[in-house]
Design a protein around this motif. Structure first.
Motif, short mmCIF file in Angstrom:
data_model
loop_
_atom_site.label_atom_id
_atom_site.label_comp_id
_atom_site.label_asym_id
_atom_site.label_seq_id
_atom_site.Cartn_x
_atom_site.Cartn_y
_atom_site.Cartn_z
N MET A 1 8.00 -18.83 0.47
CA MET A 1 8.90 -18.09 1.31
C MET A 1 8.12 -17.40 2.43
O MET A 1 6.98 -17.02 2.24
CB MET A 1 9.63 -17.02 0.48
N ARG A 2 8.78 -17.27 3.55
CA ARG A 2 8.17 -16.64 4.72
C ARG A 2 8.95 -15.39 5.11
O ARG A 2 10.15 -15.31 4.92
CB ARG A 2 8.11 -17.61 5.88
N ILE A 3 8.22 -14.45 5.66
CA ILE A 3 8.80 -13.18 6.07
C ILE A 3 8.63 -13.04 7.58
O ILE A 3 7.56 -13.35 8.12
CB ILE A 3 8.07 -11.99 5.42
N THR A 4 9.66 -12.55 8.24
CA THR A 4 9.53 -12.16 9.64
C THR A 4 10.12 -10.76 9.79
O THR A 4 11.00 -10.37 9.02
CB THR A 4 10.26 -13.12 10.60
N VAL A 5 9.58 -10.02 10.74
CA VAL A 5 10.11 -8.69 11.02
C VAL A 5 10.40 -8.59 12.51
O VAL A 5 9.72 -9.18 13.33
CB VAL A 5 9.15 -7.56 10.59
N ASN A 6 11.44 -7.86 12.83
CA ASN A 6 11.80 -7.61 14.21
C ASN A 6 11.42 -6.17 14.52
O ASN A 6 12.14 -5.23 14.16
CB ASN A 6 13.29 -7.85 14.42
N GLU A 7 10.28 -5.98 15.14
CA GLU A 7 9.78 -4.64 15.43
C GLU A 7 10.73 -3.86 16.33
O GLU A 7 10.80 -2.64 16.25
CB GLU A 7 8.40 -4.71 16.07
N GLU A 8 11.46 -4.54 17.19
CA GLU A 8 12.39 -3.86 18.09
C GLU A 8 13.57 -3.25 17.34
O GLU A 8 14.13 -2.25 17.78
CB GLU A 8 12.89 -4.82 19.16
N LYS A 9 13.95 -3.85 16.21
CA LYS A 9 15.05 -3.31 15.41
C LYS A 9 14.59 -2.23 14.44
O LYS A 9 15.38 -1.40 14.02
CB LYS A 9 15.71 -4.44 14.61
N CYS A 10 13.32 -2.24 14.08
CA CYS A 10 12.79 -1.32 13.07
C CYS A 10 12.99 0.13 13.49
O CYS A 10 12.70 0.52 14.62
CB CYS A 10 11.31 -1.60 12.84
N CYS A 11 13.46 0.95 12.54
CA CYS A 11 13.66 2.37 12.81
C CYS A 11 12.61 3.24 12.12
O CYS A 11 12.68 4.46 12.19
CB CYS A 11 15.07 2.79 12.43
N GLY A 12 11.67 2.60 11.41
CA GLY A 12 10.57 3.34 10.80
C GLY A 12 10.92 4.09 9.54
O GLY A 12 10.25 5.06 9.18
N ALA A 13 11.96 3.67 8.82
CA ALA A 13 12.38 4.36 7.60
C ALA A 13 11.33 4.27 6.49
O ALA A 13 11.22 5.16 5.67
CB ALA A 13 13.72 3.82 7.11
N GLY A 14 10.59 3.17 6.45
CA GLY A 14 9.49 3.02 5.49
C GLY A 14 9.87 2.55 4.11
O GLY A 14 9.01 2.50 3.22
N GLN A 15 11.11 2.18 3.89
CA GLN A 15 11.51 1.70 2.56
C GLN A 15 10.76 0.43 2.18
O GLN A 15 10.41 0.24 1.01
CB GLN A 15 13.03 1.46 2.52
N CYS A 16 10.50 -0.42 3.15
CA CYS A 16 9.78 -1.66 2.87
C CYS A 16 8.37 -1.38 2.35
O CYS A 16 7.90 -2.04 1.42
CB CYS A 16 9.73 -2.55 4.11
N VAL A 17 7.72 -0.39 2.91
CA VAL A 17 6.36 -0.03 2.50
C VAL A 17 6.37 0.51 1.08
O VAL A 17 5.48 0.21 0.28
CB VAL A 17 5.73 0.97 3.47
N LEU A 18 7.36 1.30 0.76
CA LEU A 18 7.46 1.85 -0.60
C LEU A 18 7.70 0.77 -1.64
O LEU A 18 7.16 0.83 -2.74
CB LEU A 18 8.59 2.89 -0.67
N LEU A 19 8.48 -0.24 -1.27
CA LEU A 19 8.82 -1.29 -2.21
C LEU A 19 7.77 -2.40 -2.30
O LEU A 19 7.57 -2.98 -3.37
CB LEU A 19 10.17 -1.91 -1.84
N ALA A 20 7.11 -2.71 -1.21
CA ALA A 20 6.15 -3.83 -1.18
C ALA A 20 4.95 -3.47 -0.32
O ALA A 20 4.76 -4.02 0.77
CB ALA A 20 6.83 -5.10 -0.69
N PRO A 21 4.10 -2.54 -0.77
CA PRO A 21 2.97 -2.09 0.05
C PRO A 21 1.90 -3.15 0.29
O PRO A 21 1.08 -2.97 1.19
CB PRO A 21 2.41 -0.91 -0.75
N ASP A 22 1.91 -4.23 -0.47
CA ASP A 22 0.96 -5.32 -0.23
C ASP A 22 1.43 -6.24 0.88
O ASP A 22 0.67 -7.09 1.36
CB ASP A 22 0.75 -6.15 -1.50
N VAL A 23 2.68 -6.07 1.29
CA VAL A 23 3.28 -6.95 2.30
C VAL A 23 3.56 -6.21 3.61
O VAL A 23 3.39 -6.76 4.69
CB VAL A 23 4.58 -7.58 1.75
N PHE A 24 3.96 -4.94 3.50
CA PHE A 24 4.36 -4.16 4.67
C PHE A 24 3.51 -2.90 4.81
O PHE A 24 3.09 -2.31 3.83
CB PHE A 24 5.84 -3.74 4.56
N ASP A 25 3.32 -2.49 6.04
CA ASP A 25 2.68 -1.21 6.36
C ASP A 25 3.43 -0.65 7.56
O ASP A 25 4.37 -1.27 8.05
CB ASP A 25 1.20 -1.41 6.67
#
Length: 64
Positions: A1-25
């Motif tokens: 599986m592949r992951i993409t992120v849209n930095e322009e949409k990101c609001c900086g809530a940080g939930q992704c980092v809390l759930l998957a810190p090896d994948v997101f920062d």
């Protein structure tokens, strides 16, 4: 599986980092998501899917 992120949409809530810190920062200056790896590491599938589901800006996409 592949992951993409849209930095322009990101609001900086940080939930992704809390759930998957090896994948997101987050950038220090503005909290915008940083993708550490474009491929879901073994054993992280559920966490990455949950991170995408709870992202308030829908900035994370997971594809097969």
């Amino acid at each position: 599986m592949r992951i993409t992120v849209n930095e322009e949409k990101c609001c900086g809530a940080g939930q992704c980092v809390l759930l998957a810190p090896d994948v997101f920062d987050q950038r220090d200056e503005d909290g915008i998501v940083v993708l550490l790896t474009p491929r879901v590491p073994a054993g992280q599938e559920a966490a990455v899917h949950e991170a995408a589901a709870v992202c308030p800006a829908a900035a994370i996409e997971v594809r097969a």
